[in-house]
Design a protein around this motif. Structure first.
Motif: not given
Length: 162
Positions: A18-32
């Motif tokens: 969850l931290l690695a994914f920036g609290f979920g921001s890295g789940l963005a479908p484009v330009a994570p």
């Protein structure tokens, strides 16, 4: 075989991911990476408001960098994919480092954001070399820190000219 696509539920069960994914921001479908970089802005804003900026924030970024090596290594292993685009801890730490030294004004922060995204996306030398040759959590973190340093150099030149 289709590439594994993590979900927010998957991240919630794995706090380091969850931290690695920036609290979920890295789940963005484009330009994570862009969304991960954006996630750093309100964090930096709050830190500056409570008096954590400049060298104090830079030293905090050193700790976040070191911790990021572990976070990114762990997440790569959990995903089974090397340098997955949704891992954005590196963008967040790099942007925090840039904002530690950028003037606390919207136009400087916007310029910092645009320059960093440009360097991180295009990956000019030496960023591209490190991106290709240094792997694992350290490699994930390192190329973004180099992009941050290049951004700070350009911002420093701009401040000197202006």
């Amino acid at each position: 075989m289709a590439e594994f696509k993590p979900t927010f539920d998957w991240l919630k069960q794995r706090p380091l991911c969850l931290l690695a994914f920036g609290f979920g921001s890295g789940l963005a479908p484009v330009a994570p990476g862009t969304f991960g970089t954006m996630a750093a802005l309100p964090i930096a804003f709050l830190l500056v408001l409570i008096g954590i900026d400049g060298w104090i924030l830079a030293f905090l970024c050193v700790a976040l960098f070191m911790w990021g090596i572990r976070i990114c290594n762990h997440t790569e292993k959990a995903l089974g994919i090397q340098d997955y685009g949704g891992i954005v801890w590196d963008e967040m730490v790099a942007m925090l480092l840039i904002l530690a030294f950028a003037p606390f004004k919207w136009n400087w922060w916007l310029a910092a954001f645009i320059l960093f995204r440009l360097f991180d996306s295009i990956k000019p030398w030496p960023i591209k070399w490190f991106d290709r040759h240094v792997h694992g959590g350290f490699g994930i973190m390192l190329d973004d820190i180099i992009a941050a340093i290049m951004t700070l150099i350009v911002l420093g030149i701009a401040a000197w000219i202006i």
